[in-house]
Design a protein around this motif. Structure first.
Motif, PDB file in Angstrom:
ATOM      1  N   ALA A   1       0.330  -1.119   0.043  1.00  0.00           N
ATOM      2  CA  ALA A   1       0.364  -0.182   0.229  1.00  0.00           C
ATOM      3  C   ALA A   1       0.572   1.241   0.062  1.00  0.00           C
ATOM      4  O   ALA A   1       2.778   1.211  -1.109  1.00  0.00           O
ATOM      5  CB  ALA A   1      -1.287  -0.014   1.159  1.00  0.00           C
ATOM      6  N   ASP A   2       0.753   2.328   0.780  1.00  0.00           N
ATOM      7  CA  ASP A   2       0.938   3.444   0.763  1.00  0.00           C
ATOM      8  C   ASP A   2       2.838   4.004   1.885  1.00  0.00           C
ATOM      9  O   ASP A   2       3.302   4.687   1.998  1.00  0.00           O
ATOM     10  CB  ASP A   2       0.665   4.994   1.119  1.00  0.00           C
ATOM     11  N   ASN A   3       3.060   2.029   2.214  1.00  0.00           N
ATOM     12  CA  ASN A   3       3.907   2.863   3.666  1.00  0.00           C
ATOM     13  C   ASN A   3       5.454   2.666   2.605  1.00  0.00           C
ATOM     14  O   ASN A   3       5.624   1.967   1.371  1.00  0.00           O
ATOM     15  CB  ASN A   3       3.765   1.183   4.060  1.00  0.00           C
ATOM     16  N   LEU A   4       6.707   2.649   3.094  1.00  0.00           N
ATOM     17  CA  LEU A   4       7.945   3.053   3.443  1.00  0.00           C
ATOM     18  C   LEU A   4       8.705   2.502   4.034  1.00  0.00           C
ATOM     19  O   LEU A   4       8.659   2.821   5.567  1.00  0.00           O
ATOM     20  CB  LEU A   4       8.785   4.383   2.903  1.00  0.00           C
ATOM     21  N   LEU A   5       9.209   0.948   3.764  1.00  0.00           N
ATOM     22  CA  LEU A   5       9.701   0.442   4.657  1.00  0.00           C
ATOM     23  C   LEU A   5      11.403   1.012   4.488  1.00  0.00           C
ATOM     24  O   LEU A   5      12.316   0.604   3.622  1.00  0.00           O
ATOM     25  CB  LEU A   5       9.736  -0.830   4.725  1.00  0.00           C
ATOM     26  N   TYR A   6      11.590   1.789   5.292  1.00  0.00           N
ATOM     27  CA  TYR A   6      12.950   2.349   5.622  1.00  0.00           C
ATOM     28  C   TYR A   6      14.636   1.751   5.293  1.00  0.00           C
ATOM     29  O   TYR A   6      15.540   1.397   5.206  1.00  0.00           O
ATOM     30  CB  TYR A   6      13.741   3.732   6.423  1.00  0.00           C
ATOM     31  N   THR A   7      14.277   0.519   6.794  1.00  0.00           N
ATOM     32  CA  THR A   7      15.165  -0.257   7.103  1.00  0.00           C
ATOM     33  C   THR A   7      14.410  -1.491   8.041  1.00  0.00           C
ATOM     34  O   THR A   7      13.580  -0.755   8.186  1.00  0.00           O
ATOM     35  CB  THR A   7      16.534   0.159   7.750  1.00  0.00           C
ATOM     36  N   ALA A   8      14.841  -2.807   7.497  1.00  0.00           N
ATOM     37  CA  ALA A   8      14.294  -3.474   8.382  1.00  0.00           C
ATOM     38  C   ALA A   8      15.687  -4.721   8.653  1.00  0.00           C
ATOM     39  O   ALA A   8      16.857  -4.464   7.459  1.00  0.00           O
ATOM     40  CB  ALA A   8      13.413  -4.627   7.687  1.00  0.00           C
ATOM     41  N   LYS A   9      15.868  -5.296   9.937  1.00  0.00           N
ATOM     42  CA  LYS A   9      16.051  -6.562  10.683  1.00  0.00           C
ATOM     43  C   LYS A   9      15.588  -7.766  10.365  1.00  0.00           C
ATOM     44  O   LYS A   9      14.913  -7.683  11.135  1.00  0.00           O
ATOM     45  CB  LYS A   9      17.592  -5.677  11.135  1.00  0.00           C
ATOM     46  N   VAL A  10      16.146  -8.246   9.898  1.00  0.00           N
ATOM     47  CA  VAL A  10      15.255  -9.754   9.939  1.00  0.00           C
ATOM     48  C   VAL A  10      16.051 -11.251  10.763  1.00  0.00           C
ATOM     49  O   VAL A  10      17.472 -11.433  10.223  1.00  0.00           O
ATOM     50  CB  VAL A  10      14.853 -10.056   8.794  1.00  0.00           C
ATOM     51  N   GLY A  11      15.816 -11.514  11.733  1.00  0.00           N
ATOM     52  CA  GLY A  11      16.657 -12.646  12.285  1.00  0.00           C
ATOM     53  C   GLY A  11      16.177 -14.213  11.610  1.00  0.00           C
ATOM     54  O   GLY A  11      15.080 -13.682  11.080  1.00  0.00           O
ATOM     55  N   TRP A  12      16.791 -14.710  11.839  1.00  0.00           N
ATOM     56  CA  TRP A  12      16.289 -16.035  11.224  1.00  0.00           C
ATOM     57  C   TRP A  12      16.847 -17.801  11.860  1.00  0.00           C
ATOM     58  O   TRP A  12      18.280 -17.251  12.478  1.00  0.00           O
ATOM     59  CB  TRP A  12      16.741 -16.022   9.677  1.00  0.00           C
ATOM     60  N   ILE A  13      15.959 -18.399  12.208  1.00  0.00           N
ATOM     61  CA  ILE A  13      16.847 -19.895  12.133  1.00  0.00           C
ATOM     62  C   ILE A  13      17.021 -20.902  11.952  1.00  0.00           C
ATOM     63  O   ILE A  13      15.468 -21.129  11.100  1.00  0.00           O
ATOM     64  CB  ILE A  13      16.340 -20.032  13.448  1.00  0.00           C
ATOM     65  N   ALA A  14      17.355 -21.590  10.811  1.00  0.00           N
ATOM     66  CA  ALA A  14      17.758 -22.955  10.070  1.00  0.00           C
ATOM     67  C   ALA A  14      17.073 -24.542  11.355  1.00  0.00           C
ATOM     68  O   ALA A  14      17.979 -24.419  12.042  1.00  0.00           O
ATOM     69  CB  ALA A  14      17.972 -23.634   9.351  1.00  0.00           C
ATOM     70  N   ILE A  15      16.000 -24.609  11.584  1.00  0.00           N
ATOM     71  CA  ILE A  15      15.708 -26.145  12.051  1.00  0.00           C
ATOM     72  C   ILE A  15      15.725 -27.211  11.094  1.00  0.00           C
ATOM     73  O   ILE A  15      15.360 -27.717  10.166  1.00  0.00           O
ATOM     74  CB  ILE A  15      14.526 -25.674  12.578  1.00  0.00           C
ATOM     75  N   PRO A  16      16.922 -28.209  11.154  1.00  0.00           N
ATOM     76  CA  PRO A  16      16.995 -29.319  10.172  1.00  0.00           C
ATOM     77  C   PRO A  16      15.835 -29.953  10.205  1.00  0.00           C
ATOM     78  O   PRO A  16      15.144 -30.356  11.510  1.00  0.00           O
ATOM     79  CB  PRO A  16      18.347 -30.198  11.144  1.00  0.00           C
ATOM     80  N   GLY A  17      16.099 -30.692   9.237  1.00  0.00           N
ATOM     81  CA  GLY A  17      14.320 -31.672   8.835  1.00  0.00           C
ATOM     82  C   GLY A  17      14.811 -32.734   9.876  1.00  0.00           C
ATOM     83  O   GLY A  17      15.861 -32.964  10.143  1.00  0.00           O
ATOM     84  N   GLY A  18      14.188 -33.179  10.387  1.00  0.00           N
ATOM     85  CA  GLY A  18      13.815 -34.467  11.161  1.00  0.00           C
ATOM     86  C   GLY A  18      14.075 -34.671  12.244  1.00  0.00           C
ATOM     87  O   GLY A  18      14.416 -35.391  13.492  1.00  0.00           O
ATOM     88  N   HIS A  19      14.577 -33.062  12.681  1.00  0.00           N
ATOM     89  CA  HIS A  19      14.909 -32.984  14.451  1.00  0.00           C
ATOM     90  C   HIS A  19      13.839 -33.597  15.467  1.00  0.00           C
ATOM     91  O   HIS A  19      13.044 -32.970  15.171  1.00  0.00           O
ATOM     92  CB  HIS A  19      15.651 -31.402  14.529  1.00  0.00           C
ATOM     93  N   THR A  20      13.819 -33.900  15.851  1.00  0.00           N
ATOM     94  CA  THR A  20      13.722 -34.569  17.094  1.00  0.00           C
ATOM     95  C   THR A  20      12.667 -34.015  18.697  1.00  0.00           C
ATOM     96  O   THR A  20      13.602 -33.072  19.085  1.00  0.00           O
ATOM     97  CB  THR A  20      13.181 -36.242  17.552  1.00  0.00           C
ATOM     98  N   GLY A  21      11.576 -33.630  18.388  1.00  0.00           N
ATOM     99  CA  GLY A  21      11.188 -32.794  19.535  1.00  0.00           C
ATOM    100  C   GLY A  21      11.336 -30.806  19.357  1.00  0.00           C
ATOM    101  O   GLY A  21      11.141 -30.478  21.004  1.00  0.00           O
ATOM    102  N   ILE A  22      11.221 -31.023  18.714  1.00  0.00           N
ATOM    103  CA  ILE A  22      10.942 -28.818  18.220  1.00  0.00           C
ATOM    104  C   ILE A  22      10.368 -29.197  17.131  1.00  0.00           C
ATOM    105  O   ILE A  22      10.911 -30.149  16.030  1.00  0.00           O
ATOM    106  CB  ILE A  22      12.583 -28.909  18.222  1.00  0.00           C
ATOM    107  N   LEU A  23       9.242 -28.490  17.345  1.00  0.00           N
ATOM    108  CA  LEU A  23       8.503 -28.318  15.800  1.00  0.00           C
ATOM    109  C   LEU A  23       8.615 -26.468  15.191  1.00  0.00           C
ATOM    110  O   LEU A  23       8.356 -25.579  16.234  1.00  0.00           O
ATOM    111  CB  LEU A  23       6.987 -28.517  15.661  1.00  0.00           C
ATOM    112  N   GLY A  24       7.762 -26.369  14.575  1.00  0.00           N
ATOM    113  CA  GLY A  24       8.319 -24.519  14.063  1.00  0.00           C
ATOM    114  C   GLY A  24       6.893 -24.701  12.763  1.00  0.00           C
ATOM    115  O   GLY A  24       6.779 -25.481  12.382  1.00  0.00           O
ATOM    116  N   GLY A  25       6.555 -23.447  12.712  1.00  0.00           N
ATOM    117  CA  GLY A  25       6.149 -22.404  12.332  1.00  0.00           C
ATOM    118  C   GLY A  25       4.899 -21.229  12.097  1.00  0.00           C
ATOM    119  O   GLY A  25       5.639 -20.511  12.810  1.00  0.00           O
ATOM    120  N   THR A  26       4.491 -21.392  10.809  1.00  0.00           N
ATOM    121  CA  THR A  26       3.938 -18.977  11.194  1.00  0.00           C
ATOM    122  C   THR A  26       2.445 -19.336  11.299  1.00  0.00           C
ATOM    123  O   THR A  26       1.629 -20.297  10.867  1.00  0.00           O
ATOM    124  CB  THR A  26       4.323 -18.517  10.053  1.00  0.00           C
ATOM    125  N   CYS A  27       2.272 -18.742  11.728  1.00  0.00           N
ATOM    126  CA  CYS A  27       0.274 -18.525  11.732  1.00  0.00           C
ATOM    127  C   CYS A  27      -0.209 -16.604  11.573  1.00  0.00           C
ATOM    128  O   CYS A  27       1.277 -15.828  11.838  1.00  0.00           O
ATOM    129  CB  CYS A  27      -0.042 -18.847  13.383  1.00  0.00           C
TER     130      CYS A  27
END
Length: 216
Positions: A76-102
């Protein structure tokens, strides 16, 4: 697991409305495609949009065992001047930990400023109730700026993701989060939160402390 922080590459005079900035992130090669989760650690956005609305979204796509594409978008009419995004990579098949978005997107500001009915099912059932880490990755709010996300009613199979504002002058149009659920006795994983319960005007606040060494 692997983590990092990416900063949008453009200088603030060069950004445009409703723009997507992105980059390819290279990782140590995984044996299988990992789960990539993202969240904002910082953003600087124009405040004079219609209805004083701010809109920002970070996410990852084109994921492979060695790299992925990371994004910081506005619209829309927003300007995102600067952003910092943190990320994490969870190995496939790792047991005891799950993740997602909503995401909750009513497209109308909620009068009660709270949604409790966003039930998120886990991809598999835990043997006992897990702990959950949750943080914002999608924001579309207006008039005033105040938003919070947290979890309620956690069971071994699902949980409620809550998005709320304590300020009655905030219009929460839509909001989204990244979440990680993990067994409370999982080796080398620990979580917590920091909360500032007071307003200091223009004064910056910071915290310092120690993290218990949980490396095995």
């Amino acid at each position: 697991m692997e983590t990092g922080i990416w900063r949008t590459p453009k200088s603030w005079p060069d950004v445009e409305e409703k723009e997507s900035q992105s980059a390819t992130i290279y990782m140590k090669r995984h044996s299988a495609t990992p789960l990539i989760l993202t969240s904002f650690t910082y953003f600087d956005i124009r405040k004079d949009a219609v209805r004083n609305q701010i809109r920002a979204w970070c996410y990852a796509d084109d994921v492979s065992p060695s790299h992925f594409r990371i994004h910081a978008d506005t619209w829309a009419d927003n300007l995102l001047y600067t952003a910092k995004v943190g990320w994490i990579a969870i190995p496939g098949g790792h047991t005891g930990i799950l993740g997602g978005t909503c995401l909750v997107a009513p497209h109308e500001p909620d009068q009660d400023k709270k949604w409790n009915g966003i039930r998120i099912p886990f991809q598999e059932v835990f043997s006992r109730t897990p702990k959950i880490f949750i943080c914002l990755n999608y924001i579309d709010i207006g008039r005033s700026w105040s938003i919070e996300t947290f979890t309620e009613n956690v069971t071994t199979s699902s949980f409620d993701a809550v998005f709320t504002s304590r300020n009655p002058n905030v219009d929460v149009w839509s909001a989204g989060a990244t979440w990680i659920a993990y067994e409370d006795d999982l080796d080398s994983v620990e979580g917590g939160s920091i909360y500032s319960g007071y307003w200091t005007g223009s004064k910056a606040q910071s915290w310092e402390g120690t993290v218990r060494n949980i490396a095995q």
